[in-house]
Design a protein around this motif. Structure first.
Motif, PDB file in Angstrom:
ATOM      1  N   ARG A  70       0.833  -1.204   0.000  1.00 32.66           N
ATOM      2  CA  ARG A  70       0.000   0.000   0.000  1.00 32.66           C
ATOM      3  C   ARG A  70       0.867   1.254   0.000  1.00 32.66           C
ATOM      4  O   ARG A  70       0.502   2.281  -0.553  1.00 32.66           O
ATOM      5  N   GLU A  71       2.049   1.187   0.631  1.00 31.47           N
ATOM      6  CA  GLU A  71       2.964   2.332   0.669  1.00 31.47           C
ATOM      7  C   GLU A  71       3.421   2.706  -0.740  1.00 31.47           C
ATOM      8  O   GLU A  71       3.492   3.880  -1.096  1.00 31.47           O
ATOM      9  N   MET A  72       3.716   1.694  -1.558  1.00 33.00           N
ATOM     10  CA  MET A  72       4.123   1.946  -2.943  1.00 33.00           C
ATOM     11  C   MET A  72       2.947   2.453  -3.774  1.00 33.00           C
ATOM     12  O   MET A  72       3.098   3.288  -4.661  1.00 33.00           O
ATOM     13  N   LEU A  73       1.748   1.953  -3.435  1.00 29.87           N
ATOM     14  CA  LEU A  73       0.557   2.371  -4.146  1.00 29.87           C
ATOM     15  C   LEU A  73       0.279   3.861  -3.954  1.00 29.87           C
ATOM     16  O   LEU A  73      -0.183   4.544  -4.864  1.00 29.87           O
ATOM     17  N   GLN A  74       0.581   4.362  -2.747  1.00 37.50           N
ATOM     18  CA  GLN A  74       0.359   5.772  -2.442  1.00 37.50           C
ATOM     19  C   GLN A  74       1.209   6.689  -3.325  1.00 37.50           C
ATOM     20  O   GLN A  74       0.855   7.832  -3.552  1.00 37.50           O
ATOM     21  N   GLN A  75       2.336   6.198  -3.793  1.00 36.78           N
ATOM     22  CA  GLN A  75       3.223   6.994  -4.644  1.00 36.78           C
ATOM     23  C   GLN A  75       2.946   6.770  -6.137  1.00 36.78           C
ATOM     24  O   GLN A  75       3.649   7.301  -6.991  1.00 36.78           O
ATOM     25  N   SER A  76       1.926   6.006  -6.437  1.00 38.10           N
ATOM     26  CA  SER A  76       1.607   5.669  -7.829  1.00 38.10           C
ATOM     27  C   SER A  76       1.154   6.899  -8.619  1.00 38.10           C
ATOM     28  O   SER A  76       0.367   7.713  -8.131  1.00 38.10           O
ATOM     29  N   ARG A  77       1.641   7.019  -9.842  1.00 40.84           N
ATOM     30  CA  ARG A  77       1.253   8.124 -10.734  1.00 40.84           C
ATOM     31  C   ARG A  77      -0.222   8.027 -11.095  1.00 40.84           C
ATOM     32  O   ARG A  77      -0.920   9.031 -11.229  1.00 40.84           O
ATOM     33  N   VAL A  78      -0.694   6.805 -11.239  1.00 42.51           N
ATOM     34  CA  VAL A  78      -2.104   6.562 -11.569  1.00 42.51           C
ATOM     35  C   VAL A  78      -3.011   7.099 -10.471  1.00 42.51           C
ATOM     36  O   VAL A  78      -4.059   7.698 -10.729  1.00 42.51           O
ATOM     37  N   LEU A  79      -2.568   6.934  -9.229  1.00 42.85           N
ATOM     38  CA  LEU A  79      -3.354   7.388  -8.080  1.00 42.85           C
ATOM     39  C   LEU A  79      -3.498   8.920  -8.085  1.00 42.85           C
ATOM     40  O   LEU A  79      -4.555   9.451  -7.744  1.00 42.85           O
ATOM     41  N   LYS A  80      -2.445   9.613  -8.484  1.00 39.03           N
ATOM     42  CA  LYS A  80      -2.491  11.082  -8.551  1.00 39.03           C
ATOM     43  C   LYS A  80      -3.494  11.550  -9.608  1.00 39.03           C
ATOM     44  O   LYS A  80      -4.209  12.528  -9.409  1.00 39.03           O
ATOM     45  N   VAL A  81      -3.532  10.824 -10.728  1.00 39.95           N
ATOM     46  CA  VAL A  81      -4.488  11.156 -11.792  1.00 39.95           C
ATOM     47  C   VAL A  81      -5.917  10.925 -11.308  1.00 39.95           C
ATOM     48  O   VAL A  81      -6.820  11.745 -11.544  1.00 39.95           O
ATOM     49  N   ILE A  82      -6.127   9.796 -10.606  1.00 38.51           N
ATOM     50  CA  ILE A  82      -7.457   9.471 -10.069  1.00 38.51           C
ATOM     51  C   ILE A  82      -7.905  10.548  -9.086  1.00 38.51           C
ATOM     52  O   ILE A  82      -9.063  10.999  -9.120  1.00 38.51           O
ATOM     53  N   LYS A  83      -6.994  10.966  -8.222  1.00 34.74           N
ATOM     54  CA  LYS A  83      -7.321  12.000  -7.230  1.00 34.74           C
ATOM     55  C   LYS A  83      -7.754  13.289  -7.913  1.00 34.74           C
ATOM     56  O   LYS A  83      -8.747  13.917  -7.536  1.00 34.74           O
ATOM     57  N   LYS A  84      -7.015  13.682  -8.933  1.00 34.33           N
ATOM     58  CA  LYS A  84      -7.337  14.909  -9.672  1.00 34.33           C
ATOM     59  C   LYS A  84      -8.720  14.821 -10.316  1.00 34.33           C
ATOM     60  O   LYS A  84      -9.505  15.768 -10.280  1.00 34.33           O
ATOM     61  N   LYS A  85      -9.019  13.637 -10.908  1.00 34.78           N
ATOM     62  CA  LYS A  85     -10.312  13.432 -11.563  1.00 34.78           C
ATOM     63  C   LYS A  85     -11.456  13.446 -10.551  1.00 34.78           C
ATOM     64  O   LYS A  85     -12.529  14.005 -10.807  1.00 34.78           O
ATOM     65  N   LEU A  86     -11.222  12.828  -9.387  1.00 35.72           N
ATOM     66  CA  LEU A  86     -12.258  12.769  -8.351  1.00 35.72           C
ATOM     67  C   LEU A  86     -12.595  14.152  -7.811  1.00 35.72           C
ATOM     68  O   LEU A  86     -13.766  14.489  -7.624  1.00 35.72           O
ATOM     69  N   VAL A  87     -11.566  14.959  -7.548  1.00 35.48           N
ATOM     70  CA  VAL A  87     -11.772  16.326  -7.045  1.00 35.48           C
ATOM     71  C   VAL A  87     -12.531  17.150  -8.080  1.00 35.48           C
ATOM     72  O   VAL A  87     -13.479  17.872  -7.746  1.00 35.48           O
ATOM     73  N   SER A  88     -12.132  17.015  -9.343  1.00 38.99           N
ATOM     74  CA  SER A  88     -12.797  17.741 -10.430  1.00 38.99           C
ATOM     75  C   SER A  88     -14.268  17.341 -10.545  1.00 38.99           C
ATOM     76  O   SER A  88     -15.147  18.203 -10.707  1.00 38.99           O
ATOM     77  N   LYS A  89     -14.538  16.039 -10.441  1.00 37.17           N
ATOM     78  CA  LYS A  89     -15.907  15.528 -10.528  1.00 37.17           C
ATOM     79  C   LYS A  89     -16.752  16.040  -9.372  1.00 37.17           C
ATOM     80  O   LYS A  89     -17.907  16.459  -9.561  1.00 37.17           O
TER      81      LYS A  89
END
Length: 381
Positions: A36-55
């Protein structure tokens, strides 16, 4: 297996101010064979976060816009009814082309939209204001979601910053606001006297987070936000130039009085100036442009783990503004010339200053002395 459940809690997907949102994120791009620690640094996760905030912000924007349209429709309808009443009074008749059923349906939809956003903002308004403080990228979007009471709203009604700008008076360049405990306390504040006279709308910041949030917003749609309780209040209209000339003349006439009063008050105030905001009050205590206001001082002192040394450098530098045309100031000016050292004159001066402190929301340091001065002044009158 086409879907693998990774976690039921993942705080990093949403910023703190959107923590009230609940949902499921379905993605085929997340790796499963990592910690999970490596997942937190995932580039994909940053994109998802940006999309979720925008939505999330788009959803709130739709609620806000629906409320705005409904209010505008109500205002237009009220205006049409007024015009119709005037026409009937003048003996004119107008034909109605709209069907009553369609009108009632539109009214119901509009009322539902207004009620829906009101309930939403009452529940999550504080978190949106937290977003104004924390989310610099989306600050402009969040600012359009804010709602405040004002000098022009009825009880229970609010106004958005966009609607405030639309109904600004001709020649008005700034957005004015004042912070305090309640609308009732703020409505009769002496800080609003000149603004009311000009017909300018003033926003009421009654939520403890309001003033702190607006400190992170310099302007809205190219209009500067101005706190009505701070010094150097500007109007930016033609009248201001005329008033400036009058105040310069008044300053010259009251030069000796200002020196005497400053000497009497000592370091209680940083300076004494001619006011450009008072019309019916004799004087007012305002704060520096970059210091805490009386409201912010009250909130800081109320903190459970309050450490006075932490905010002492931000303590308000008080400026005393006087109304040179008020009968009390004119009389006190005469007394300062005729009997400057007389105890009665000094007591009157102190009573006026302490009264202005209380009106501004500050605490009177010497409360016993204030009561004594009031009693002495009452006995004199």
């Amino acid at each position: 297996v086409r879907r693998v459940f990774i976690s039921d809690e993942f705080d990093d997907l949403m910023p703190r101010y959107l923590s009230f949102i609940r949902g499921v994120v379905d993605s085929e791009d997340l790796p499963l064979n990592v910690s999970r620690e490596m997942l937190q640094q995932s580039r994909v996760l940053k994109v998802i976060k940006k999309k979720l905030v925008s939505k999330a912000l788009d959803m709130m924007k739709k609620l806000s816009e629906a409320e705005e349209k409904a209010i505008e429709a109500e205002e237009e309808e009220d205006k049409e009814e007024e015009d119709k009443a005037k026409a009937e009074a003048a003996g004119k008749k107008e034909e109605e082309d709209k069907e009553e059923e369609e009108e009632s349906e539109e009214e119901e939809d509009g009322e539902a939209a207004i009620k829906k956003y009101k309930e939403f903002f009452e529940a999550f308004g504080k978190t949106i204001k937290l977003g104004i403080i924390e989310d610099t990228k989306n600050r402009k979007k969040l600012a359009k979601l804010l709602r405040f009471e004002s000098t022009s709203t009825k009880d229970g009604e609010t106004v958005s910053l966009s609607r405030y700008v639309k109904r600004m008076k001709e020649g008005q360049k700034h957005i004015y606001y004042i912070a305090g405990e309640s609308k009732k306390d703020l409505e009769n504040s002496p800080f609003l006297e000149k603004l009311k006279k000009r017909g300018y709308e003033v926003l009421f910041m009654t939520d403890p987070i309001d003033e702190y949030a607006l400190q992170h917003m310099d302007e809205f749609e190219d209009h500067k936000l101005m706190n009505a309780t701070k010094e150097d209040l500007k109007f930016g209209d033609k009248e201001e130039k005329k008033e400036k000339k009058r105040s310069e003349k008044a300053k010259e006439n009251l030069k000796d009085f200002i020196e005497w009063y400053k000497k009497l008050l000592g370091d209680k105030v940083e300076k004494i100036v001619i006011s450009n905001r008072l019309t019916t009050s004799p004087m007012a205590v305002v704060t520096g442009t970059y210091g805490y206001t009386a409201n912010m001082e009250r909130l800081m002192k109320a903190q459970a783990l309050n450490d006075p040394s932490r905010y002492s450098f931000m303590a308000s530098k008080k400026t005393l503004e006087i109304n040179p045309y008020h009968p009390i100031i004119i009389e006190l000016n005469k007394k300062s010339k005729d009997s400057a050292e007389d105890d009665t004159t000094k007591e009157l001066a102190w009573v006026l200053y302490d009264s202005s402190l209380i009106t501004a929301g500050f605490d009177v340091e010497d409360q016993v002395g204030f009561i004594f001065y009031c009693a002495a002044f009452a006995a004199f009158t």
